[in-house]
Write a protein that holds these residues in place. Structure first.
Motif, PDB file in Angstrom:
ATOM      1  N   GLN A   1       0.815  -1.407  -0.021  1.00 53.98           N
ATOM      2  CA  GLN A   1       0.217   0.046  -0.130  1.00 53.98           C
ATOM      3  C   GLN A   1       0.742   1.230  -0.011  1.00 53.98           C
ATOM      4  N   GLN A   2       1.879   1.124   0.614  1.00 51.91           N
ATOM      5  CA  GLN A   2       2.992   2.367   0.494  1.00 51.91           C
ATOM      6  C   GLN A   2       3.252   2.655  -1.055  1.00 51.91           C
ATOM      7  N   PHE A   3       3.291   1.666  -1.787  1.00 50.87           N
ATOM      8  CA  PHE A   3       3.501   2.219  -3.217  1.00 50.87           C
ATOM      9  C   PHE A   3       2.363   2.546  -4.099  1.00 50.87           C
ATOM     10  N   THR A   4       1.037   1.974  -3.728  1.00 47.27           N
ATOM     11  CA  THR A   4      -0.070   2.058  -4.414  1.00 47.27           C
ATOM     12  C   THR A   4      -1.341   2.884  -3.976  1.00 47.27           C
ATOM     13  N   ALA A   5      -1.186   3.150  -2.517  1.00 43.87           N
ATOM     14  CA  ALA A   5      -2.260   4.065  -2.005  1.00 43.87           C
ATOM     15  C   ALA A   5      -1.729   5.008  -0.992  1.00 43.87           C
ATOM     16  N   ARG A   6      -0.614   5.334  -1.001  1.00 44.82           N
ATOM     17  CA  ARG A   6       0.000   6.356  -0.031  1.00 44.82           C
ATOM     18  C   ARG A   6      -0.957   7.818   0.186  1.00 44.82           C
ATOM     19  N   ASP A   7      -1.455   8.128  -1.001  1.00 48.52           N
ATOM     20  CA  ASP A   7      -2.198   9.350  -1.199  1.00 48.52           C
ATOM     21  C   ASP A   7      -3.697   9.153  -0.439  1.00 48.52           C
ATOM     22  N   ARG A   8      -3.952   7.898  -0.047  1.00 45.91           N
ATOM     23  CA  ARG A   8      -5.136   7.630   0.497  1.00 45.91           C
ATOM     24  C   ARG A   8      -5.069   7.265   2.214  1.00 45.91           C
ATOM     25  N   PHE A   9      -3.671   7.571   2.254  1.00 48.26           N
ATOM     26  CA  PHE A   9      -3.303   7.042   3.913  1.00 48.26           C
ATOM     27  C   PHE A   9      -4.109   8.101   5.130  1.00 48.26           C
ATOM     28  N   GLY A  10      -4.701   7.533   5.991  1.00 43.82           N
ATOM     29  CA  GLY A  10      -5.096   8.231   7.186  1.00 43.82           C
ATOM     30  C   GLY A  10      -4.020   8.282   8.187  1.00 43.82           C
ATOM     31  N   PRO A  11      -4.260   9.131   9.425  1.00 42.49           N
ATOM     32  CA  PRO A  11      -3.436   9.186  10.538  1.00 42.49           C
ATOM     33  C   PRO A  11      -2.828   7.856  10.900  1.00 42.49           C
ATOM     34  N   ALA A  12      -3.831   6.914  11.229  1.00 43.00           N
ATOM     35  CA  ALA A  12      -3.430   5.640  11.570  1.00 43.00           C
ATOM     36  C   ALA A  12      -2.262   4.710  10.690  1.00 43.00           C
TER      37      ALA A  12
END
Length: 94
Positions: free
Chosen positions: A74-85
């Protein structure tokens, strides 16, 4: 690191650990376990303890577990959707 910072500040490792946990974005509550009044007072004092950014970074660095799948992906594919946790697990800036 926990004991080193605790000794430098004159507080217990337990109090420091609880204060650090209270400041974590993924932590919404803590359970404390005191065997006597002294431990209870020490644990409760963590609620009013403020850590410096350096202390927080040092504790974060030594407590960071390895990132497991699917989180490393997910760090490579969804980082832009990360929440605080999720950002707690983000190693791209570590």
């Amino acid at each position: 690191v926990l004991n080193e910072i605790g000794r430098a500040r004159g507080i217990s490792g337990a109090q420091l650990a609880l204060a650090w946990l209270l400041g974590r974005p993924a932590v919404s509550s803590l359970v404390i376990g005191a065997r006597n009044e002294t431990q209870l007072k020490d644990n409760l004092a963590a609620a009013s303890l403020s850590l410096t950014e350096d202390e927080r970074q040092r504790l974060d660095a030594v407590s960071r577990p390895p990132v497991l799948y699917p989180y490393w992906h997910q760090q490579f594919t969804a980082r832009d959707r990360f929440g605080p946790a999720d950002k707690v697990l983000d190693r791209s800036h570590a």
